[in-house]
Design an enzyme around this catalytic site. Structure first.
Site, mmCIF file in Angstrom:
data_model
loop_
_atom_site.group_PDB
_atom_site.id
_atom_site.type_symbol
_atom_site.label_atom_id
_atom_site.label_comp_id
_atom_site.label_asym_id
_atom_site.label_seq_id
_atom_site.Cartn_x
_atom_site.Cartn_y
_atom_site.Cartn_z
ATOM 1 N N ASP A 40 0.816 -1.217 0.000
ATOM 2 C CA ASP A 40 0.000 0.000 0.000
ATOM 3 C C ASP A 40 0.851 1.269 0.000
ATOM 4 O O ASP A 40 2.012 1.259 0.405
ATOM 5 C CB ASP A 40 -0.874 0.047 1.266
ATOM 6 C CG ASP A 40 -1.949 -1.026 1.280
ATOM 7 O OD1 ASP A 40 -1.915 -1.918 0.425
ATOM 8 O OD2 ASP A 40 -2.813 -0.958 2.172
ATOM 9 N N HIS B 194 3.732 -2.192 3.033
ATOM 10 C CA HIS B 194 3.732 -0.846 2.456
ATOM 11 C C HIS B 194 5.023 -0.625 1.680
ATOM 12 O O HIS B 194 6.108 -0.686 2.274
ATOM 13 C CB HIS B 194 3.602 0.205 3.575
ATOM 14 C CG HIS B 194 2.296 0.104 4.308
ATOM 15 N ND1 HIS B 194 2.082 -0.826 5.299
ATOM 16 C CD2 HIS B 194 1.137 0.786 4.171
ATOM 17 C CE1 HIS B 194 0.841 -0.693 5.757
ATOM 18 N NE2 HIS B 194 0.237 0.264 5.091
HETATM 19 ZN ZN ZN Z 1 -2.554 3.189 3.340
#
Ligand code: ZN
Length: 455
Positions: free
Chosen positions: A263, A408
């Protein structure tokens, strides 16, 4: 090649938005002719454990702070220029408009699970390893105005042989029984049928058959083999077989598979290392990108698409969609889809709500956009501890078939972890697939619903 593939995906998204709007959601209704799309084919048809019922706003675990990814200032400046140059186009929230090609959508009844979600043209609709197909239905969408074209299909039901043809969205097979289909036949009907070819194949004995076309038999009957999946596509007459997309990657539905998800990126220095490792190990991942990072990272996004990774939507500005009104959600999602499509030709079909915040109202808006919300089943908390070894240990100690793993791709430590995890998980026998591939292998997913794993 890339462009053709991309346009098919864009078309599928636009169609999904329309198709799922028939049931009372009006966001895009009337913007595209849907021909004879059958409302009976548009139900959620949920077979996954997740549902769109009342959802309390609370899966926290994703990075809670606001977006701070590198390169944001640059991309914002670029956004400003873009809007100044073409305000009308940039601010439009209508899906691209057009002569969409005729397509076939279909569902399979999975023994013990129920109807799969509606599967768009040329996407695999496959059962998980524990079940099989006992019935099917199909219908055409985007039928050209004035044209007369329909679809019929018949199945060879184990123990019963070939059943009579069913037409235009009707069920065929035996959803109440446990006998599998052994083979299928499909063909177009009507005055305009000769303008198209209808291709289809089945998943049998662990692999997809060759394409059958225009009434030929897909699957081997009377050999004790069952149908575990269906895939179909309409093409212009003589244009040849439809492009291999997901099936270009040999996914074995009987073997364990997981979806790595990243992400908040892209961030070239981090994302490129992850792509290197995926490429070296024959794996794919899903990247939930924030729209504000897209324009500054076009080459990385093009590489994602070229490697078969899934480009996905994480809103334009990392907004908590449960705190936005419907217009705000549509704006955040559509602008990001448009930016991603402009870079790589593929418009995302799934999104992840920032922070994991999603509620019944925001899911209803996602349904009008044709998108499911993708959560996760393993939270590495990589954003918090920034410790590669912790990320590695969290994944390797918990991972199991069907997991969706949250990371991430904006932290160097996450790239460090991915470079260990990708070969390690592959060595353990996991197929590293995209979220959409995982879903397609395990009963599908439906817009407006949320999913945290696919077992
Ligand atoms: Zn996020």
């Amino acid at each position: 090649m890339m462009k053709k593939k991309g346009s098919r995906v864009v078309a599928a998204l636009a169609l999904a938005g329309v198709l799922f709007s028939i049931q009372g959601m009006t966001a895009f209704a009337g913007t595209v002719g849907v021909g004879a799309a059958k409302s009976e084919m548009t139900g959620p048809g949920m077979t996954n454990s997740q549902s769109a019922g009342p959802v309390t706003e609370v899966q926290v675990g994703e990075r809670a702070e606001e977006q701070v990814a590198g390169g944001q200032e640059a991309s914002q400046a670029q956004d400003g220029r873009e809007q100044a140059q073409q305000p009308a186009a940039a601010q439009s929230q209508e899906p691209a408009q057009l002569q969409e090609p005729l397509q076939v959508f279909y569902s399979a009844f999975l023994f013990g699970q129920g109807w799969s979600s509606v599967t768009p043209d040329n996407s695999p609709c496959a059962a998980p390893p524990t079940t099989w197909v006992t019935a099917m239905k199909a219908n055409l969408v985007n039928i050209p105005g004035g044209n007369q074209v329909g679809i019929r299909y018949q199945v060879n039901l184990s123990g019963s042989g070939w059943l009579d043809w069913a037409y235009d969205g009707a069920e065929i097979g035996n959803p109440a029984g446990e006998m599998p289909l052994e083979a299928i036949r499909m063909e177009l009907t009507g005055n305009q049928a000769a303008s198209y070819d209808l291709y289809y194949k089945v998943l049998q004995n662990g692999s997809w058959t060759e394409w059958a076309v225009n009434g030929g038999t897909a699957g081997v009957e009377a050999a004790g083999l069952r149908v575990d999946g269906i895939r179909a596509s309409v093409t212009a007459k003589g244009a040849g077989a439809p492009p291999e997309t997901a099936a270009a990657y040999a996914i074995d539905p009987a073997r364990p598979m997981i979806a790595l998800t990243f992400d908040d990126g892209p961030r070239a220095a981090v994302t490129s290392r992850i792509l290197d490792s995926l490429q070296a190990n024959g794996g794919r991942a899903t990247f939930f990108m924030v729209g504000s990072n897209v324009n500054a990272n076009g080459s990385v996004i093009q590489r994602m698409a070229a490697q078969g990774c899934e480009v996905a939507n994480h809103t334009h500005d990392h907004k908590y969609i449960s705190k936005l009104n419907a217009d705000g959600i549509v704006s955040q999602i559509v602008s990001t889809n448009q930016k991603i499509a402009a870079q790589c030709g593929i418009s995302p079909v799934i999104m992840r709500p920032p922070g994991g915040y999603v509620d019944a109202d925001s899911l209803a808006v996602l349904q009008t956009l044709g998108m499911p919300a993708i959560m996760w089943s393993i939270d590495t908390r990589d954003w918090q501890h920034r410790n590669a070894q912790k990320t590695i240990d969290t994944v390797l100690s918990q991972v199991k078939d069907g997991d969706i793993i949250l990371m991430h791709d904006i932290y160097t430590t996450t790239a460090d972890a991915a470079e260990v995890l990708i070969p390690a998980l592959t060595a353990r026998g996991y197929q590293l697939v995209t979220v959409s591939e995982l879903a397609a292998s395990r009963g599908g997913m439906a817009p407006g619903h949320k999913y945290s794993q696919f077992r």
